[in-house]
Each structure stands twice: as C-alpha cells, then as structure tokens.
Design a protein around this motif. Structure first.
Motif, PDB file in Angstrom:
ATOM      1  N   ARG A 132      10.223 -12.178  27.292  1.00  0.00           N
ATOM      2  CA  ARG A 132      11.570 -11.997  26.739  1.00  0.00           C
ATOM      3  C   ARG A 132      11.560 -11.499  25.298  1.00  0.00           C
ATOM      4  O   ARG A 132      12.541 -11.585  24.586  1.00  0.00           O
ATOM      5  N   ARG A 133      10.363 -11.004  24.863  1.00  0.00           N
ATOM      6  CA  ARG A 133      10.269 -10.666  23.441  1.00  0.00           C
ATOM      7  C   ARG A 133      11.149  -9.467  23.077  1.00  0.00           C
ATOM      8  O   ARG A 133      11.565  -9.327  21.944  1.00  0.00           O
TER       9      ARG A 133
ATOM     10  N   VAL B 112       8.235 -16.922  27.015  1.00  0.00           N
ATOM     11  CA  VAL B 112       8.572 -16.369  25.701  1.00  0.00           C
ATOM     12  C   VAL B 112       8.157 -14.908  25.649  1.00  0.00           C
ATOM     13  O   VAL B 112       8.885 -14.043  25.148  1.00  0.00           O
ATOM     14  N   ARG B 113       6.951 -14.630  26.187  1.00  0.00           N
ATOM     15  CA  ARG B 113       6.371 -13.299  26.121  1.00  0.00           C
ATOM     16  C   ARG B 113       7.270 -12.242  26.771  1.00  0.00           C
ATOM     17  O   ARG B 113       7.544 -11.204  26.191  1.00  0.00           O
TER      18      ARG B 113
ATOM     19  N   ASN C 108      15.263 -15.354  13.748  1.00  0.00           N
ATOM     20  CA  ASN C 108      13.985 -14.693  13.987  1.00  0.00           C
ATOM     21  C   ASN C 108      13.122 -14.630  12.736  1.00  0.00           C
ATOM     22  O   ASN C 108      12.318 -13.741  12.555  1.00  0.00           O
TER      23      ASN C 108
ATOM     24  N   GLY D  35      11.021 -19.619  20.307  1.00  0.00           N
ATOM     25  CA  GLY D  35       9.915 -19.159  21.157  1.00  0.00           C
ATOM     26  C   GLY D  35       8.573 -19.337  20.472  1.00  0.00           C
ATOM     27  O   GLY D  35       7.582 -19.784  21.078  1.00  0.00           O
TER      28      GLY D  35
ATOM     29  N   ASN E  67       0.876 -14.058  20.661  1.00  0.00           N
ATOM     30  CA  ASN E  67       2.148 -14.142  21.381  1.00  0.00           C
ATOM     31  C   ASN E  67       3.209 -14.816  20.535  1.00  0.00           C
ATOM     32  O   ASN E  67       4.384 -14.435  20.567  1.00  0.00           O
TER      33      ASN E  67
ATOM     34  N   ARG F 248       4.611 -12.504  18.025  1.00  0.00           N
ATOM     35  CA  ARG F 248       5.479 -11.481  18.580  1.00  0.00           C
ATOM     36  C   ARG F 248       6.709 -12.069  19.268  1.00  0.00           C
ATOM     37  O   ARG F 248       7.445 -11.346  19.934  1.00  0.00           O
ATOM     38  N   ALA F 249       6.871 -13.380  19.139  1.00  0.00           N
ATOM     39  CA  ALA F 249       8.024 -13.998  19.786  1.00  0.00           C
ATOM     40  C   ALA F 249       9.304 -13.444  19.188  1.00  0.00           C
ATOM     41  O   ALA F 249       9.341 -13.041  18.028  1.00  0.00           O
ATOM     42  N   LYS F 250      10.340 -13.486  20.035  1.00  0.00           N
ATOM     43  CA  LYS F 250      11.604 -12.884  19.595  1.00  0.00           C
ATOM     44  C   LYS F 250      12.289 -13.758  18.548  1.00  0.00           C
ATOM     45  O   LYS F 250      12.946 -13.266  17.658  1.00  0.00           O
ATOM     46  N   ASP F 251      12.090 -15.081  18.662  1.00  0.00           N
ATOM     47  CA  ASP F 251      12.784 -15.967  17.737  1.00  0.00           C
ATOM     48  C   ASP F 251      11.925 -17.180  17.392  1.00  0.00           C
ATOM     49  O   ASP F 251      10.848 -17.389  17.964  1.00  0.00           O
TER      50      ASP F 251
ATOM     51  N   ASP G 238       5.723  -6.775  31.626  1.00  0.00           N
ATOM     52  CA  ASP G 238       5.920  -7.541  30.403  1.00  0.00           C
ATOM     53  C   ASP G 238       5.043  -8.795  30.334  1.00  0.00           C
ATOM     54  O   ASP G 238       4.925  -9.419  29.296  1.00  0.00           O
TER      55      ASP G 238
END
Lengths: 368, 643
Positions: free
Chosen positions: A364-365, A361-362, B9, A305, A296, A299-302, A9
């Motif tokens: 945990r995406r 952050v990456r 999000n 991030g 990145n 593509r962060a989850k939130d 990951d």
C-alpha cells in the motif's frame, strides 16, 4: 480500484529470503530428527510453513489501517486470552502456555506479540510530535507491562522479554528524548543487575529461571542442567569447525547431546553440520531479512505503517539475537526459538502473520 | 482517527538508519562469536565432542598361566566382572557418588579415597571401584544405565590358585598395584591393575602380564552404546612352565602337613626345583581380589609368619647338617688328617668350657672316626675338627660351598644366611672372634645360619662332585648359573659314603628311614634354638623344641634328587624332617618306575589331604607348548619320564 494492489507490489525479495531461511530450517530439522523417535518432523514443519504463507497473503489483503483501528479491541482480546491461558491452559514442560484451538495447541503469547506490535504502532502513530513526552512513554510502558506480567506468570520469560524491544524500538523511532533514554537504560541495567544478583533475583524469578542464570554464569557447577545444555551447544558449534561435519554427520546432533536440537538449539545443530560457512549463510540471510524490513519501513506510506514494520523487525531481530547468542553460550537459556528455522507451529505462524503485516504496508506504499 | 494516521508521513529516516547499523553490528558480533568457537577454538571443542561420544573401556589381558613340568595347570584364570567408574565429568561424579555407593554397597569414604588417589590420571581413564561385581551389582548397573551413566562393567581375569595354600609361597600372588609401582612403571600401570606381589608372580610379572587393549564405543547422550570403533586387542600374558612336579609337590605338601617348616626338592644335575613347600601358608585365592587392610595386617602380624617363604627366607642354624661341610673341609685341608679319631664320652671341654654331645646323658659314642662321626652325628668329633681347622678355614669352605650367599633362585626376597668369620665379628660387632664360638659353629650352631634351599644346593652339589647348579623354577631357563668348587674324588666318596651310612647302616641316625632298592642318603640335623644350659634352667617347654632338619638325596652318587626339609620345633632331625624327605624321594622313584598312583606314604601326621587335590578343571591334559597361551591342549604323553 486504487485500494487493490497487484502481485507486483509484493516484496518478492523478502519472500525469497524467507523461503531460503525456511529451507535451511527444514533441512536441519530433517537431519536432527531422522532415525529418531521424532522422525518426520520436517514434513510437519513444511505443513506449518505452507499454512503460514497462506495466512501471510490473507493478512496482507486486509488494509492495515483497518487493523490499527481495532487495536484497542485486539489489545483487550489479547489480555483476556492471556488470563484464559492462566486459568484453562494446558501445562507442558512446567509452564501454562497452550490453549487448544482447531485440534492443535497454540501458544497464546505468540499471538499477543503480534497484538502488541499492532497496538504499539497505533499508539506511537497517534503521538503526533517528534519528541516523545514522558507521560506518553510511561503510558506505553504500563500498557505493555500488563500483558508482559501475564506472560511472565505462565511462566514464559523468553516471550515476555520480546515485548521489551518492541517498546524500546517503538519509543526510539517515536522520538525518545535522550534524558528519558538514559533513565530507561539505567532502569534496565538495574533490572538486569538484580536478575543476576541472587539476593534480589530470588524474589522476582522462578527457581528454574534463577537456575538458568546461575548455570549461565557458572556452567561448570551445573553439569547436567542448563549449563550442560549450553556447554553441549558450544561443543557442537565449536567442533563443527569452518567446514562443518556434513549433513546428518554431526555427532553432537545425531547422538542427542544438543538439547532440543530441532527447535531452540537448531542453530547449534546447523553450525555443527554446516560449519562456519553454513553460519555465514544463515546469519547473512537473517541480516538480509532484517535490513529488508527496515527498508520497507523507510518506504512506508505513513508513520503507522513504519511503526508496524519496525515492530516486526524488532521482534524478529530480538529473537535472532537472543537465540543465536544462547547457542554460542553468550546468553542464558531463555527458550526463545529461532524464527523460521526452529520447529514449532505457533512460532512459525507468528512470523508469517508478522510478515503479512509487513506485506500489508508494502503493497500500500503507493496508494493514496 | 484513521484519517490522521493515513496522512502522517513524517518518517524518522535518521533513526531508521541507526536501526540498520544496529542490525549489522548485531549480526557482526554473533559472527565473531561463531568465529571464535568454530575457527579459533575448534580443536578443543572437537576433542570434547569426541570425549563426549567415545567411551574407552580397557580390555584386560589375561595373565599367563603357570604349568608344572608335565604341563599341568598350577595357576589359572577365571573370568569375573569389575565395576568401572567413568570420570570424564567430575561434577556428575560428585553428584552421583552417594547413589553409586549405596547401590554397590561400598562405603562412600572408600569411593572418595579411590577417586582421590586417581586424581593425577587423565580424566578419560576410568577407575575400578569394585573388583568383584555380584549379580546384584550387575543388575544395579544395568537398571541405572540412563540415570547413572558413569558405571561400566569390565570383564577381567582373576587368578585361581590351587586351594589351601598349595605351593602358595612359590607361585606368590597378585594384588592391586601400589602407588609406587604405578610411578615406577612409566604410566604403563594404572590404579586397579593387578601385578605380581610375591613369588613367581612377581619374579616373572613382565612375562605373565599381557598388554591391555582398549575397546572404544560410541555412546549417545544417555550413555547408551550405539556403535563400536575398532578395538585394540589385548595381548595375553605368556604362559610359563615351571620345573615343579605337581606329584612331588603334593607329596611334599601332605608329608610336611600342618607343621611349620619347609621342603625343597632339587634336581642337582640341572638345578631344577621339583617341589618347594613352606608352611604355614595363606590361601592366595583369599586375597586374589582385594584384601582389606585388617586382614592384611593380621596375616603379617601372625606370629607363625604365614607370609614367610621358609624355603628361601628361614635363616636358621643348620645343626648337624653342617657337619657335611666340616667333613669336606677336613678331608680337603687334611686338618686334621683323614684317619683322625676322637673319643666321645658324651662331652668334652674346650677353652675351659664344657660342650656336650647330643647323646649326653643317654650314652656315648666311644672312639669315632670320620665315617662313624657322620653316621652317628658325633658332636665331640666335629668339635675337635673345628678346633683344629679354625673359624677362617670353616668359613672358607662354607662360603665356597655356597652358604652365606643367595643361591640366585628366580624368586624375590631370598635370604643369604650367614657364615661367621673373624672378619664378620669385627665388621658387625666390632669385637674379636672368640675361639669358643668356633666349637659351636663346628656342629652348625652358633652364628651360622642357612636356608633350606641353600642346604639342598650345597649337599646336592657336594654329592654331584662339586658342581652347584643355580636352583631355578622356570623350566626353559636360559643360562642357568653354576658354581664349581673343586673337591677331590676321594673326599666326595668318603662324604657321600658317610651320608649313605646315615640311612643305611646300623647305628646311623636315620636308619629307620631306609628305602629298599633306593640308595637313599642324607644327613639329619637337630638344631637347638637356645643353648643346653638355658634350656635346662627353663625346663623342656614346647617352645624350645629343636628345629628338625634333614637333607637327603638319592642315589648315593651322583644324585638325581636332593630334598631338604626343615620342621620347626620338630625335635630330632631324623624323626620329624627325615620321613618327609623319604616320602618325597620315594614318590620320585615311584613315579619314575611308573608305579606312581597318587597314594602317598605320609607318616600319618593327621594332615587332611582332602581338598589338596586340585579341581579337575585345573588339570587339563598335558600341554607341551610353553609360551603359547590358549593353545589347544595336546593329549598327554603316554609316559611320564622326568629325566
């Protein structure tokens, strides 16, 4: 164990780009210092890089949400540390910037940059609307202004300036309204204008800072001061030509005409010895690094991030811009190093810790 | 709170894309900046980088030395250091100038003036700001290498002349090049360069002056020399050998002593100048480095005119020496015929005016023929000759024998003297020639003037039978000019016999000067500088003392050496100038007979010869090679044979 991401990951492309830039830096540090009293600096830099990689991985394991939870505490620690520097700090080159820590002197302001990235990410993530209110904007501005003022007091104009793009990029992504943007732009223009306008600047800038501005505007009047530095840097870059003079063959570099050629002006030494082709490689790598950071963020989850990653991107991008523009004489001397290439312990560790946040952050995406 | 952070999000994808564009744009702008510096302006910055690191320091070529005819060094060089100011960086120069002025003890204004006069030159050419560095200056420069990187020391070769003005007018001197000379030199000369300003130094400057080289070194940012580039070697100037005989020159210098005047010794067979003296003289060593404006003004304003080379520049009435020209004209024109006699009661009247003979009031010459008129220098006889010949015939002979025009000696600023004529009176004064003036000219007074060199050339030429070699100082001179003016053998015999009688016959005006075993001949001259009447009225003040001339030669015919001496305000020709001529001629023969031992029979005029002898180092063994500088000295030839 959904909270324990695997090595797959990690962003290995980002790490490859990072390593490539560090390699250029080590090569040029070697070239710039070999045969001088500073010889061997490149091995010291490699040690810093190794330590940086370790810290990066360590930091990436600690869930960034936990870090963001402590943002206010970190903020307070940062402010206290800055006050401590002003009281107990070591003075070097006329500025109080260093605190002794495990046998080395650390620039507290580097750590504060990281803290502000974290704190701003938390702040903007908590603003739940898509439109940033003026009240929140002013609040963020004031809370950034406190550490900024403390860093200016050291004095360290360069690092203080880095806090500005963090705020600007954060606010922009946090939903800055165009009316506010216009007002801020105007205020910024006024500030820059006053810095360049001597009757006002003498009240807000230190003599050496004013001198740098003067010499930037009129390099010929300050032939041995920072105007001289800028001129010598331009001569180094220009005389490198397209193909460069070759490794260890830059006369401006080897004969010491380039100021602090292993650190702030390392791009000047690189451009002289490697020419425009070398510059293309170096700036290409920096562009790849920055775009990879933006990717990145996308593509962060939130939102939290995303703000963290973009804070890092803003800090690194600003460093690259200001440093490289200085090397080609397009900006005054500010004392901002080039991330990953310039020699320096604190600055290198800051970059790796910042990338550590990005990795955090990456990896945990996909986790939820 | 953590929960809310985790679940929010909504990402601002559009604004993130904007940031990407900003990043690409930023890198693009930086690359444009590099492109401009590294591709478009690369050549300019490469030059600047070279100028930064490459420091060019001139290597000064030594000037050629001057040797005497036997290879003894007359003018030499010695090494010295000049302080150079590097001007590449004008701002830095302005900043450090006060410090430099203080450190070197040079007035700040002087430095500023020097910088100002060099402003037209390329900036990478350093200028000399102090020609003669003292040990303190050297220490100052060495100790401030890093904080004042603008100063550099330059090894230069300074001229060393023989002391006390020995041969000073002939050798001349060098000085800093003038702005006009720089302009005229096609940028070959730079400020601070030294060039010949007078005498032989100026005449043969192109030969003596070498070509400066260039030492190029690489310096680091604090001005420390770290490497060298190939040096462009200096080409030393050519050494020149002169016709001067050091021994005769020394005798002439000492014999003339402190009196104002000149000595010229020629070999009339070749035109070679064996000695040339002019007094008073200034010591050129005093201004071989740099002379202040005041000192220079004092020298030029000195009423004794020490800068005047009297041997070639004093245009004075030749007095009775001119009678030799009169005698030649009379015998050649047969006007009056050669058996002409005149009665001398001490005075005579021409055109209603009384003219006196020099013996007036003491005695008279009685009836005199040409021979007696020469030996006793009877004025009355030559008044009559002059009246009969007329000014145009006198002028014709005087001009053709070589008066009234430059001899063409290889020295700058020679004066031509003057031979008057009716045409001259008309041209210069727009008036008719008065016949009475001819009477004065007949005894070398009035408007006629000549230089000591001219008289030596004319008398020597007549004694040579009418061949007048161009006087010259360069030993290997090519194409020495020569004038021929046909004079009959009998004329030459009578005139030279007359001059022999002047010295060797009882009653001759210079019979006291007789030299045993040498056919020393000559003619004295005592030239008034104001006329008799005026002098009687003003009383015999010292300032009106006559100029004393003597032109002598030996042997009677054809001569080997001719010496012309002028002693200003010396009184009678045979008393003041004559002994000097005799000393030189005696020295010539003494040397020829290998008896020369350095002793001089000077007339005890109180001239201290003390320091006139050159220092031992200035006189290395004889050098034969002429145009080869730094040649290995060759052992002296066993004998010195001037001819």
């Amino acid at each position: 164990m959904k909270d324990a991401p695997g090595t797959r990951d990690y962003d290995w492309w980002l790490i490859a780009i990072l390593l490539a830039i560090c390699t250029l830096g080590v090569i040029e540090i070697y070239s710039a210092t070999q045969g001088s009293s500073l010889a061997g600096m490149h091995t010291k830099q490699i040690r810093w890089l190794a330590l940086g990689f370790i810290l990066m991985f360590v930091l990436s394991r600690l869930d960034y949400h936990l870090i963001l939870d402590q943002a206010w505490i970190l903020y307070l620690v940062g402010v206290v540390a800055l006050v401590a520097v002003l009281i107990f700090g070591h003075t070097r080159f006329g500025a109080k910037r260093w605190l002794p820590l495990i046998g080395e002197l650390f620039q507290v302001s580097e750590l504060v940059k990281l803290i502000i990235i974290i704190w701003l990410a938390r702040f903007f993530a908590e603003v739940r609307t898509d439109e940033l209110s003026l009240r929140d904007l002013i609040k963020a501005g004031l809370l950034v202004a406190l550490p900024l003022a403390l860093i200016l007091k050291q004095p360290d104009l360069g690092t203080a300036l880095v806090l500005m793009p963090l705020l600007v990029v954060g606010a922009f992504l946090g939903g800055l309204q165009w009316q506010h943007a216009a007002v801020i732009t105007l205020a910024g223009a006024l500030l820059v204008g006053s810095v360049f306008y001597p009757p006002v600047s003498k009240h807000i800038l230190k003599p050496y800072q004013r001198e740098r501005i003067t010499s930037f505007l009129h390099p010929e009047e300050d032939a041995k001061g920072s105007g001289y530095q800028l001129l010598q840097s331009k001569i180094a870059v220009g005389s490198g030509g397209f193909w460069g003079k070759g490794f260890r063959n830059g006369t401006q570099n080897q004969l010491g005409y380039i100021p602090v050629r292993y650190s702030d002006f390392i791009m000047s030494a690189w451009a002289e010895e490697q020419g425009f082709k070398g510059v293309l490689i170096a700036l290409g790598l920096y562009m790849a690094l920055l775009l990879r950071l933006v990717q990145n963020a996308q593509r962060a989850k939130d939102r939290a991030g995303m703000f963290l990653v973009m804070g890092v991107a803003a800090a690194l991008g600003f460093h690259v811009l200001v440093n490289v523009a200085m090397v080609i004489g397009a900006m005054p001397v500010t004392g901002i190093p080039l991330p990953l290439m310039s020699y320096g312990g604190s600055a290198t560790l800051f970059v790796f810790l910042a990338i550590g946040l990005v990795m955090n952050v990456r990896i945990r995406r996909f986790v939820n | 709170m953590s929960y809310s952070l985790r679940n929010d999000n909504r990402l601002p994808q559009a604004r993130l894309a904007v940031v990407s564009y900003v990043i690409v744009g930023m890198i693009g702008l930086l690359l444009i900046g590099f492109w401009k510096l590294q591709v478009i302006d690369s050549d300019k910055y490469s030059q600047w980088a070279d100028r930064n690191r490459i420091r060019s320091i001139p290597v000064i070529a030594p000037r050629g030395r001057m040797l005497d005819r036997d290879g003894r060094v007359l003018v030499d060089n010695y090494p010295s250091f000049s302080v150079l100011l590097l001007r590449d960086d004008p701002a830095l120069v302005m900043k450090d100038l006060p410090l430099i002025a203080e450190g070197l003890g040079v007035p700040l204004n002087d430095l500023a003036d020097q910088l100002d006069s060099a402003r037209e030159l390329p900036k990478f050419q350093p200028i000399v700001i102090k020609p003669e560095a003292t040990p303190a200056d050297v220490a100052f420069i060495e100790s401030h290498r890093s904080d004042i990187p603008l100063l550099e020391m330059l090894m230069v070769h300074r001229r060393r002349y023989l002391p006390n003005g020995f041969m000073a007018h002939t050798s001349g001197y060098v000085g800093e090049v003038s702005e006009k000379q720089i302009e005229d030199s096609n940028s070959k000369l730079r400020p601070g360069d030294f060039v010949g300003k007078s005498g032989l130094e100026r005449q043969y400057n192109d030969m003596l002056q070498g070509t400066d080289g260039m030492r190029r070194v690489i310096v680091n940012s604090v001005g420390k020399e770290v490497d060298r580039l190939p040096t462009q070697e200096a080409i030393p100037g050519k050494q020149i050998q002169l016709t001067i005989d050091y021994d005769l020159q020394q005798v002439a210098e000492q014999s003339l002593g402190p009196r104002d005047g000149a000595v010229v010794a020629l070999d009339p067979r070749t035109g070679e100048v064996l000695a040339m003296v002019s007094h008073p003289a200034a010591d050129p060593n005093d201004f071989a480095v740099r002379i202040s404006g005041k000192e220079w003004k004092d020298l030029n304003d000195d009423p004794d005119k020490p800068m005047l080379n009297r041997a070639i520049q004093a245009q004075l009435a030749p007095g009775s020496v001119f009678k030799i020209i009169m005698a030649t004209a009379m015998l050649e024109d047969k006007v009056p015929p050669e058996n002409f006699t005149a009665f001398c009661p001490g005075y005579a009247t021409f055109y209603g005016r009384q003219f006196k003979c020099w013996v007036y009031g003491k005695s008279s010459h009685g009836t005199v023929d040409l021979h007696t008129a020469i030996t006793k220098s009877c004025d009355i006889f030559f008044y009559n000759v002059g009246m009969r010949l007329g000014i145009d015939r006198i002028s014709y002979y005087a001009s053709h024998l070589g008066l009234g025009r430059r001899t063409g000696i290889d020295l700058p600023s020679e004066e031509p003297g003057l031979v008057p004529s009716e045409e001259w009176a008309q041209r210069v004064y727009h008036r008719k020639w008065y016949a009475g003036e001819t009477i004065s000219v007949a005894i070398g007074q009035g408007a006629v003037t000549a230089t000591p060199l001219q008289l030596a050339k004319v008398i020597g030429g007549i004694a040579m039978g009418g061949i007048y070699k161009q006087p010259h100082l360069l030993k290997d001179a090519q194409n020495v000019g020569e004038d021929r003016f046909q004079i009959s053998a009998s004329t030459i015999e009578k005139v030279t016999d007359g001059m022999y009688g002047v010295v060797n016959e009882a009653g001759g005006t210079a019979s006291a000067l007789k030299l045993t075993g040498i056919e020393f001949s000559g003619k004295s001259g005592t030239a008034q500088i104001i006329n008799y009447d005026l002098r009687t009225r003003l009383g015999k003040g010292k300032e009106f003392k006559d100029n004393s001339w003597f032109v002598g030669y030996a042997p009677r015919r054809p001569p080997e050496i001719v010496v012309s001496v002028l002693v200003q305000a010396g009184g009678h020709g045979s008393e003041a100038a004559g002994p000097v001529v005799r000393d030189v001629i005696k020295a010539y023969y003494d040397k020829k007979a290998k008896k020369f031992d350095g002793q001089v029979t000077a007339d005890g005029k109180g001239y201290d010869p003390g320091n006139t002898a050159p220092p031992a180092t200035a006189l290395p063994p004889v050098l034969k090679q002429q145009t080869q500088p730094n040649a290995v000295p060759v052992r002296a030839r066993a004998e010195v044979n001037p001819r």
